[in-house]
Design a protein around this motif. Sequence first.
Motif, short mmCIF file in Angstrom:
data_model
loop_
_atom_site.label_atom_id
_atom_site.label_comp_id
_atom_site.label_asym_id
_atom_site.label_seq_id
_atom_site.Cartn_x
_atom_site.Cartn_y
_atom_site.Cartn_z
N SER A 108 26.62 33.78 50.56
CA SER A 108 26.05 34.98 51.14
C SER A 108 26.82 35.82 52.04
CB SER A 108 24.84 34.35 51.93
OG SER A 108 25.07 33.67 53.07
N GLU A 109 28.08 35.35 52.34
CA GLU A 109 28.90 36.02 53.33
C GLU A 109 30.12 36.90 52.44
OE1 GLU A 109 30.07 33.16 56.20
OE2 GLU A 109 28.11 33.29 57.12
N LEU A 110 29.86 36.70 51.06
CA LEU A 110 30.90 37.11 50.35
C LEU A 110 30.44 38.67 49.35
CD1 LEU A 110 32.01 34.10 48.74
CD2 LEU A 110 33.12 35.21 50.59
N LEU A 111 31.44 39.77 49.33
CA LEU A 111 31.11 40.84 48.66
C LEU A 111 32.02 40.91 47.41
CD1 LEU A 111 29.79 43.47 48.26
CD2 LEU A 111 31.43 44.73 49.75
N PRO A 112 31.39 40.77 46.38
CA PRO A 112 32.44 40.97 45.05
C PRO A 112 33.03 42.22 45.19
CG PRO A 112 30.36 39.99 44.36
CD PRO A 112 30.37 40.42 45.77
N ILE A 113 34.40 42.37 44.77
CA ILE A 113 35.18 43.74 45.16
C ILE A 113 35.67 43.89 43.65
CG2 ILE A 113 35.26 43.94 47.54
CD1 ILE A 113 38.34 43.48 47.00
N ALA A 114 36.02 42.94 42.95
CA ALA A 114 36.81 43.11 41.54
C ALA A 114 36.53 41.81 40.68
CB ALA A 114 38.39 43.05 42.06
N ALA A 115 36.51 42.48 39.60
CA ALA A 115 36.04 41.38 38.45
C ALA A 115 36.23 41.76 36.99
CB ALA A 115 34.66 40.77 38.52
N THR A 116 36.65 40.76 36.14
CA THR A 116 36.79 40.85 34.81
C THR A 116 35.41 40.52 33.92
OG1 THR A 116 38.05 40.92 32.94
CG2 THR A 116 38.00 38.94 34.31
N GLU A 117 35.18 41.19 32.89
CA GLU A 117 33.90 40.89 32.02
C GLU A 117 34.39 39.74 30.97
OE1 GLU A 117 30.92 43.35 30.81
OE2 GLU A 117 32.08 45.12 32.07
N TYR A 118 35.97 39.84 30.83
CA TYR A 118 36.39 38.91 29.82
C TYR A 118 36.96 37.71 30.11
CZ TYR A 118 36.34 43.75 27.88
OH TYR A 118 35.91 44.96 27.73
N ASP A 119 36.73 37.24 31.53
CA ASP A 119 37.39 35.81 31.86
C ASP A 119 36.61 35.60 33.14
OD1 ASP A 119 38.90 33.65 32.14
OD2 ASP A 119 40.82 34.85 32.13
N LYS A 120 37.00 34.56 33.95
CA LYS A 120 36.11 34.33 35.13
C LYS A 120 36.91 34.56 36.46
CE LYS A 120 37.85 29.48 34.33
NZ LYS A 120 37.67 28.34 34.28
N ASP A 121 37.77 35.76 36.52
CA ASP A 121 38.65 36.03 37.51
C ASP A 121 37.49 37.03 38.51
OD1 ASP A 121 41.40 35.20 37.40
OD2 ASP A 121 41.31 36.34 35.46
N LEU A 122 37.40 36.64 39.72
CA LEU A 122 36.47 37.37 40.48
C LEU A 122 37.05 37.39 41.89
CD1 LEU A 122 33.75 38.45 41.57
CD2 LEU A 122 33.12 36.01 42.00
#
Length: 172
Positions: free
Chosen positions: A110-124
């Motif tokens: 709950s203390e994390l804000l996603p700022i980058a990701a990929t729809e093609y793998d599991k990198d977050l």
Amino acid sequence: MMNWKDRIVDLILVKQELMRQDIERIWPYHFPEVGATEKSLQDLEEELGYKLDFTYRSFLQHANGWKGFYQTVDLFGTEELKDPTKNEYAERLLTVIDDQVLKESGVIRSELLPIAATEYDKDLFVLCLPNSAKPGEILWFAGEEIDRFEDFSEFFLSMIEYNREEVLALKG
């Protein structure tokens, strides 16, 4: 304070070299988005209910997101941060990270804000929020913690280096 214009140009130059080496077009190549307006940043902070990390906010004023920032990873701008449908995949990735992985990383979901990701793998990539034990830190998850960055500046500089490593791998 980071000179964002120069660092953004550095990454653009690395990405252009990467594109030249990527003859099979493995990765997408995009320029960063035009910087966010002060109004859009204020609106986002109002919607989120807290002030964005100063360094990340400063970056957004120069580049309001960047598709294909690293491989197929998109770095989010204000629109993705405030519209859950635009970063739904990032939110999904965050929910599937094992609680044990988060515990080992010393963070609470709950203390994390996603700022980058990929729809093609599991990198977050997530930013630790102001109310967390490590405000401003960036963590990279891909099933487990891959890397950790003291702040957004260190993250950005490291991603320039990660992109340079891709250039060398393709030259290999």
